[in-house]
Design a protein around this motif. Structure first.
Motif, PDB file in Angstrom:
ATOM      1  N   MET A  17      10.399   3.918  10.330  1.00 22.68           N
ATOM      2  CA  MET A  17      11.699   3.411   9.866  1.00 22.68           C
ATOM      3  C   MET A  17      11.922   3.766   8.387  1.00 22.68           C
ATOM      4  O   MET A  17      12.993   4.250   8.002  1.00 22.68           O
ATOM      5  CB  MET A  17      11.741   1.893  10.042  1.00 22.68           C
ATOM      6  N   LEU A  18      10.887   3.558   7.565  1.00 18.48           N
ATOM      7  CA  LEU A  18      11.006   3.874   6.134  1.00 18.48           C
ATOM      8  C   LEU A  18      11.230   5.375   5.914  1.00 18.48           C
ATOM      9  O   LEU A  18      12.005   5.783   5.056  1.00 18.48           O
ATOM     10  CB  LEU A  18       9.739   3.435   5.386  1.00 18.48           C
ATOM     11  N   LEU A  19      10.516   6.148   6.730  1.00 14.15           N
ATOM     12  CA  LEU A  19      10.615   7.603   6.609  1.00 14.15           C
ATOM     13  C   LEU A  19      12.039   8.072   6.938  1.00 14.15           C
ATOM     14  O   LEU A  19      12.643   8.861   6.197  1.00 14.15           O
ATOM     15  CB  LEU A  19       9.600   8.246   7.555  1.00 14.15           C
ATOM     16  N   TRP A  40       0.828  -1.214   0.000  1.00 13.05           N
ATOM     17  CA  TRP A  40       0.000   0.000   0.000  1.00 13.05           C
ATOM     18  C   TRP A  40       0.863   1.265   0.000  1.00 13.05           C
ATOM     19  O   TRP A  40       0.512   2.266  -0.616  1.00 13.05           O
ATOM     20  CB  TRP A  40      -0.969   0.005   1.197  1.00 13.05           C
ATOM     21  N   VAL A  41       2.006   1.199   0.693  1.00 19.28           N
ATOM     22  CA  VAL A  41       2.919   2.351   0.667  1.00 19.28           C
ATOM     23  C   VAL A  41       3.435   2.563  -0.766  1.00 19.28           C
ATOM     24  O   VAL A  41       3.457   3.682  -1.291  1.00 19.28           O
ATOM     25  CB  VAL A  41       4.101   2.148   1.642  1.00 19.28           C
ATOM     26  N   VAL A  42       3.816   1.461  -1.399  1.00 14.10           N
ATOM     27  CA  VAL A  42       4.329   1.548  -2.771  1.00 14.10           C
ATOM     28  C   VAL A  42       3.232   2.090  -3.694  1.00 14.10           C
ATOM     29  O   VAL A  42       3.476   2.965  -4.534  1.00 14.10           O
ATOM     30  CB  VAL A  42       4.807   0.157  -3.253  1.00 14.10           C
ATOM     31  N   GLY A  80      11.124  13.851  -3.691  1.00 10.32           N
ATOM     32  CA  GLY A  80      12.231  12.960  -3.371  1.00 10.32           C
ATOM     33  C   GLY A  80      11.862  11.975  -2.268  1.00 10.32           C
ATOM     34  O   GLY A  80      12.214  10.798  -2.305  1.00 10.32           O
ATOM     35  N   LEU A  81      11.106  12.492  -1.307  1.00  9.31           N
ATOM     36  CA  LEU A  81      10.665  11.630  -0.199  1.00  9.31           C
ATOM     37  C   LEU A  81       9.739  10.531  -0.716  1.00  9.31           C
ATOM     38  O   LEU A  81       9.866   9.362  -0.344  1.00  9.31           O
ATOM     39  CB  LEU A  81       9.951  12.493   0.854  1.00  9.31           C
ATOM     40  N   MET A  82       8.822  10.937  -1.604  1.00  8.46           N
ATOM     41  CA  MET A  82       7.892   9.956  -2.181  1.00  8.46           C
ATOM     42  C   MET A  82       8.674   8.886  -2.952  1.00  8.46           C
ATOM     43  O   MET A  82       8.387   7.702  -2.865  1.00  8.46           O
ATOM     44  CB  MET A  82       6.916  10.658  -3.135  1.00  8.46           C
ATOM     45  N   ARG A  83       9.666   9.356  -3.715  1.00  6.85           N
ATOM     46  CA  ARG A  83      10.456   8.407  -4.507  1.00  6.85           C
ATOM     47  C   ARG A  83      11.202   7.422  -3.599  1.00  6.85           C
ATOM     48  O   ARG A  83      11.236   6.220  -3.841  1.00  6.85           O
ATOM     49  CB  ARG A  83      11.456   9.173  -5.390  1.00  6.85           C
ATOM     50  N   SER A  84      11.811   7.978  -2.541  1.00  6.30           N
ATOM     51  CA  SER A  84      12.580   7.110  -1.634  1.00  6.30           C
ATOM     52  C   SER A  84      11.658   6.134  -0.904  1.00  6.30           C
ATOM     53  O   SER A  84      11.991   4.956  -0.751  1.00  6.30           O
ATOM     54  CB  SER A  84      13.343   7.970  -0.623  1.00  6.30           C
TER      55      SER A  84
END
Lengths: 167, 518
Positions: free
Chosen positions: B218-220, B40-42, B75-79
């Protein structure tokens, strides 16, 4: 205190997981070519000449055919295999006889090869023969090529552009 | 043998995480749910990126670079998109390994296992396809590799590679196709994820909130600390000295050049075939499935409600008795866990019939046998703090608690125990009842521990009646025999202190029942 320790250790676990993901999403680096090397890519998609010449049907042959199929010229469908030869600094690099594709052997012959070669100045010669009826008819191109490390030289045969193309 | 050792090692790791995170938040027990979360994040971040992506040969790299420079948003969305994709591969592969080590791929679980195999292909196809979109040197490298790999198949005629050899071979249409694939393949992936969980009821597709929060944080942090970057724009006539591969997705490309396209196809085909036949290799003889006894069934539907594999369905009554529905067991779906027997209100040992026939029962371990074994064991309990322990054959064995004053029974699943048995044991001489099952809700049959907990807490029918003091029942979700012995010792100590106070309700009742035959 124990609760704080647990939270701290949980944070360490999350950090380790993040480190694992971050590391393997980038590293270890991959070298697609050894240092000081370049690459030659040979690509061909070419239909050889028909194996036999077209001929005119005789009146008797035409009469024997159904009216809708009475075409005066009859050509063989099958194509000649394509012979390809590459020479690198005077030495053979590759040679192949490529059969025509298709169930009736009437399609184009194709091939793709990659060769890792040392960078620098080299002499490249490419030859292609595509007719069993005229075996001496060979399309050639020979050039001095300068390849810097990492350079990809595409060796393509494009009949519509007059033959071999080094790119 | 290797598998058993690996399983033991995994269990030790899981126990460590149990202590650290608590069993219910242990990420090892939530790998499937975490994979859903990452998907869902992806999907969410992908939607944002799609809005700003330029589907053209020259615009693709430029638009991704523009997004990347906007570190606080694009950039944050891409990462996040990238690292959630990587994390999904990680949790998916660990989920597969874990289910394999626990042997959860055979029998009734074959469907979930088999439908998981195409998920692997779809996830990798989506991820590799995504890397093309950036159209940098890495994208070109993997585009060439993919074409070389696919060209090995006669289907493609060996000409796909010609699209990637020179700068003029490609057009903007190519990027429209890529975007179409990058939306289409994940949609098929989502459909297959849905199919993957079809044969289980109440699938766990959302991790607990705390774990989800920690994971997203953690992802953030990772995305901010190590933003995803492009390499130089694609140049078909130049190979970079080094490439920074995302090994979660792109490991196949070095393999391609170490082996050969044919070798990699062989490896992929063999791996897929191996996963595909695994459920039928060394298959154990099928367990007898649940049997419905309509003469003892009032069609209440609790077995239907509690079945973890949707193997029980309710159909119109066919025996002429004045009830609307009757349960029917689908033998292909039944995992033989006995949770349905534990849910049946007829499974009460207080019934005065000599042979305890219940509405739905397990032939290999009938409820009547459970009562008989209990009745035989109760008079033999001696000493202080007499305990009856019920466990499950798939976890730490209650039957191994061989000590005076303790009677242990292992069921098909902890959820097989009807709550009335707890009251029956207490009323017939036991000072306490210990219910044993796997920690962290990691029940072999998914829901046994959860249903047991809810039944004992009177949150689910059939529930434990209030006449049994709560302090006389202890639930021990443990994965370690030592832990269980410690739980038992602590429980018995506690019971000793309660001894006098509890006698009033635990006054032994002499069991007198005449066996009727015929």
């Amino acid at each position: 205190m124990a609760r704080l320790w647990r939270i701290a250790l949980q944070a360490v676990c999350y950090a380790a997981c993040a480190g694992l993901i971050g590391y393997f999403s980038l590293l270890p680096s991959y070298r697609p070519l050894p240092a000081g090397q370049a690459m030659v890519k040979l690509t061909i998609r070419h239909a050889g000449q028909p194996v036999a010449e077209c001929r005119q049907r005789s009146p008797a042959e035409l009469a024997a055919l159904p009216p809708n199929m009475r075409v005066a010229t009859q050509c063989a469908r099958e194509r000649s295999p394509v012979t390809v030869r590459l020479e690198w600094d005077g030495a053979p690099l590759y040679q192949a006889v490529l059969p025509p594709s298709g169930l009736s052997g009437d399609g184009a012959a194709s091939d793709y090869r990659r060769f890792v070669v040392p960078a620098g100045m080299h002499r490249l010669r490419a030859e292609l023969a595509d007719s069993v009826r005229e075996p001496r008819r060979v399309d050639r191109l020979a050039e001095e090529v300068r390849l810097e490390p990492g350079r990809v030289l595409v060796v393509d045969y494009r009949g519509e552009q007059g033959g071999w193309v080094f790119r | 043998m290797v598998r058993e050792q690996a399983l033991k090692a995994l269990q030790r790791v899981e126990q460590g995480f149990d202590r650290l995170f608590g069993a219910s938040l242990n990420p090892w027990r939530q790998l499937g749910a975490l994979s859903f979360l990452f998907f869902w994040v992806v999907a969410g971040t992908g939607l944002v990126l799609f809005i700003f992506f330029d589907t053209s040969l020259t615009g693709a790299h430029r638009s991704v670079e523009a997004l990347t420079r906007q570190w606080y948003w694009g950039g944050l969305m891409r990462s996040l998109h990238r690292y959630a994709s990587d994390a999904m591969v990680l949790t998916m592969v660990l989920h597969l390994l874990r289910e394999f080590l626990y042997g959860r791929y055979r029998g009734v679980r074959w469907f979930s296992w088999i439908t998981g195999v195409p998920l692997l292909w779809l996830v990798f196809a989506s991820g590799i396809n995504g890397y093309w979109l950036v159209w940098d040197q890495l994208a070109h490298f993997i585009a060439v590799g993919t074409a070389e790999w696919l060209d090995w198949l006669p289907l493609f005629g060996g000409v796909m590679i010609r699209n990637f050899l020179t700068p003029e071979s490609l057009s903007d249409r190519f990027f429209s196709l890529l975007v179409f694939l990058h939306v289409g393949i994940p949609l098929i992936l989502l459909l297959m994820m849905w199919v993957h969980i079809q044969r289980i009821s109440r699938p766990k597709t959302n991790p607990p909130r705390l774990l989800a929060g920690g994971t997203l944080a953690m992802l953030l942090v990772l995305s901010l600390a190590l933003p995803a970057q492009s390499q130089l724009p694609a140049d078909p006539l130049h190979l970079p000295e080094v490439l920074q591969l995302d090994w979660f997705y792109l490991y196949a490309f070095p393999l391609l050049y170490t082996l050969s396209p044919g070798g990699l196809w062989g490896l992929a085909a063999a791996g897929t075939a191996l996963l595909g036949v695994l459920p039928w290799v060394g298959r154990r003889p099928p367990q007898p499935v649940a049997e419905v006894h309509l003469e003892s069934c009032n069609g209440c539907g609790r077995c239907f409600e509690d079945c973890p594999y949707a193997a029980v369905v309710m159909q119109p009554r066919a025996d002429g008795r004045p009830f609307q529905l009757q349960p029917v067991v689908n033998a292909d779906l039944c995992a033989a866990c006995g949770i349905c027997a534990g849910a049946c209100p007829s499974s009460t040992p207080f019934r005065s019939v000599a042979s305890l026939a219940t509405g739905i029962d397990m032939p290999q371990m009938p409820i009547d046998d459970l009562r008989e074994r209990l009745e035989q064991a109760l008079p033999r309990l001696a000493g202080e703090a007499k305990v009856v322990a019920w466990g499950c054959r798939h976890g730490v064995r209650a039957e191994d608690l061989a000590e005076p004053g303790v009677a242990g029974f292992d069921l098909l699943c902890a959820g097989m125990l009807p709550p009335s048995f707890v009251e029956y044991a207490v009323r017939h001489g036991a000072d306490g009842v210990l219910l044993v099952g796997c920690a962290g809700g990691d029940c072999e049959f998914r829901l046994g521990c959860r249903w047991t907990e809810e039944r004992m807490a009177a949150q689910r029918e059939p529930h434990l009646r209030g006449t049994v003091p709560a302090e006389r029942v202890r639930i021990a979700w443990v994965n370690d025999a030592g832990e269980l012995r410690a739980e038992l010792a602590a429980f018995r100590e506690r019971l000793k202190t309660l001894q006098n106070a509890s006698r009033s309700i635990a006054e032994p009742i002499v069991i007198r029942r005449e066996r009727r035959h015929g």
